[in-house]
Design a protein around this motif. Sequence first.
Motif, PDB file in Angstrom:
ATOM      1  N   GLN A  45       0.806  -1.216   0.000  1.00 30.52           N
ATOM      2  CA  GLN A  45       0.000   0.000   0.000  1.00 30.52           C
ATOM      3  C   GLN A  45       0.841   1.270   0.000  1.00 30.52           C
ATOM      4  N   VAL A  46       1.931   1.250   0.748  1.00 31.10           N
ATOM      5  CA  VAL A  46       2.692   2.475   0.997  1.00 31.10           C
ATOM      6  C   VAL A  46       3.932   2.573   0.113  1.00 31.10           C
ATOM      7  N   GLY A  47       4.531   1.438  -0.179  1.00 29.07           N
ATOM      8  CA  GLY A  47       5.822   1.422  -0.861  1.00 29.07           C
ATOM      9  C   GLY A  47       6.841   0.800   0.072  1.00 29.07           C
ATOM     10  N   ILE A  48       7.777   0.045  -0.494  1.00 29.98           N
ATOM     11  CA  ILE A  48       8.766  -0.650   0.330  1.00 29.98           C
ATOM     12  C   ILE A  48       9.741   0.359   0.917  1.00 29.98           C
ATOM     13  N   GLN A  49       9.901   0.305   2.223  1.00 28.89           N
ATOM     14  CA  GLN A  49      10.885   1.160   2.881  1.00 28.89           C
ATOM     15  C   GLN A  49      12.174   0.353   3.014  1.00 28.89           C
ATOM     16  N   PHE A  50      13.099   0.586   2.104  1.00 31.32           N
ATOM     17  CA  PHE A  50      14.315  -0.209   2.061  1.00 31.32           C
ATOM     18  C   PHE A  50      15.194   0.076   3.282  1.00 31.32           C
ATOM     19  N   VAL A  51      15.684  -1.001   3.893  1.00 32.88           N
ATOM     20  CA  VAL A  51      16.600  -0.868   5.027  1.00 32.88           C
ATOM     21  C   VAL A  51      18.016  -1.286   4.649  1.00 32.88           C
ATOM     22  N   GLU A  92       8.332   9.891  -4.496  1.00 33.14           N
ATOM     23  CA  GLU A  92       7.137   9.336  -5.139  1.00 33.14           C
ATOM     24  C   GLU A  92       6.267   8.521  -4.193  1.00 33.14           C
ATOM     25  N   THR A  93       6.860   7.974  -3.151  1.00 35.27           N
ATOM     26  CA  THR A  93       6.117   7.123  -2.220  1.00 35.27           C
ATOM     27  C   THR A  93       5.751   7.912  -0.969  1.00 35.27           C
ATOM     28  N   ASN A  94       5.002   7.266  -0.103  1.00 36.35           N
ATOM     29  CA  ASN A  94       4.594   7.906   1.152  1.00 36.35           C
ATOM     30  C   ASN A  94       5.578   7.608   2.270  1.00 36.35           C
ATOM     31  N   THR A 121      15.589   2.656 -17.721  1.00 35.36           N
ATOM     32  CA  THR A 121      14.315   2.979 -18.372  1.00 35.36           C
ATOM     33  C   THR A 121      13.127   3.003 -17.420  1.00 35.36           C
ATOM     34  N   GLN A 122      13.311   2.537 -16.173  1.00 35.88           N
ATOM     35  CA  GLN A 122      12.208   2.473 -15.212  1.00 35.88           C
ATOM     36  C   GLN A 122      12.635   3.081 -13.885  1.00 35.88           C
ATOM     37  N   SER A 123      11.688   3.691 -13.211  1.00 34.65           N
ATOM     38  CA  SER A 123      11.948   4.167 -11.853  1.00 34.65           C
ATOM     39  C   SER A 123      11.862   2.980 -10.895  1.00 34.65           C
ATOM     40  N   ILE A 124      12.356   3.160  -9.688  1.00 37.15           N
ATOM     41  CA  ILE A 124      12.259   2.102  -8.678  1.00 37.15           C
ATOM     42  C   ILE A 124      10.797   1.777  -8.403  1.00 37.15           C
ATOM     43  N   LYS A 125       9.976   2.793  -8.308  1.00 35.45           N
ATOM     44  CA  LYS A 125       8.546   2.592  -8.054  1.00 35.45           C
ATOM     45  C   LYS A 125       7.907   1.785  -9.179  1.00 35.45           C
TER      46      LYS A 125
END
Length: 353
Positions: A54-60, A107-109, A317-321
């Motif tokens: 839902q929110v986007g992966i918060q990379f650690v 782009e993410t929350n 060619t692509q964003s991470i999102k």
Amino acid sequence: MNIDPDKLGGIKKLAVTLRQQGQNEEAIRVLRAGLKKNSKDEDIAGYLSSIDDQVGIQFVKVRVENTNACRYKCDMCPREKMNRSTGIMPLDDYRFFLDRMEEYIEETNIPTPYSGMFFLHGYGEPLLDPKLAEKSAMVADRFPSAEPHINTTLGVRRKKSYFETLLTKGKLKRVIVSFYGFQEKTYDKVHPGGNFRVAKENLIYLAELNASLGNHCQIWIQVLYPVTPTVMKQDPAEKKAFEDLMGVLRPLGVKVNKLDLHNHGDGRNFNPVDHGDLVCSVVDGRRRSHLNVTWDLKVVPCCFDYNADIVFGDLRTQSIKEIYESEEYRRFLNAHRYGGIDAYPLCKNCDQR
């Protein structure tokens, strides 16, 4: 994913409450802490994945392969099976990747700038990159709370100024040294193509330099389990060589890190493969929050994909999102969750979960 808070306890109930209050970031932090204590807790992993969806992966953890070149042919590493192209990530590409990282955060929350571990290595020897210090400095400047980190053999001849720049201008926070033999004969057996004397000299110099600078960088010497203890038991001279070296290194702040032998996906057969009912942690668990990028800007599922057999997308060619919302990524998740893992031989034959 529907969660009934009354059926959960402890950190899971707290995370649900935080989510209901709109505190997504704090809920993620609480869940990650719980997953760190119990990586097999399916309730935590599943709920964390639902937030990620839902929110986007918060990379650690972020692992960017600055190069996949290496002169070593270590026994535990399936380099002979790697047939993808070899190269060093250009400085402009590295800068471009960091742009992509900042773009993803916007782009993410996810309100917090990246503050986790940032690995400047992948399936190669990072010291072969003449621009390593510049790349590390770029990470530290863009993300001041991040922890630039390398895994290295230190078996590359470099001028002392190279290491000085790495620790000062490069702002490295951690160095883990793969050193799987404390006598030259043992080292050469585990590390064919390596250079025991250069690695040892570099290790001692780096430790001395770091100590003189106030030990701002953590240095760990990595030993291989169960190989290292077994060799020491069979050969007392090996144990003495280890104790002698650590007698020099410990007063300089160097610690010992233990690495359990693993299969590198389908690269080796050290451990039996028995997944049981577990879903890979890259899908629902701690490794889902790890971003893995090859030297040519491909996004792959994990550090065990030595050949980049599974590519989620191309950052050129692509964003991470876009990559983590792509059909390719969803196909990978669903294959693991719903019994389609045969489509991914690397995963099917992997001993890790």
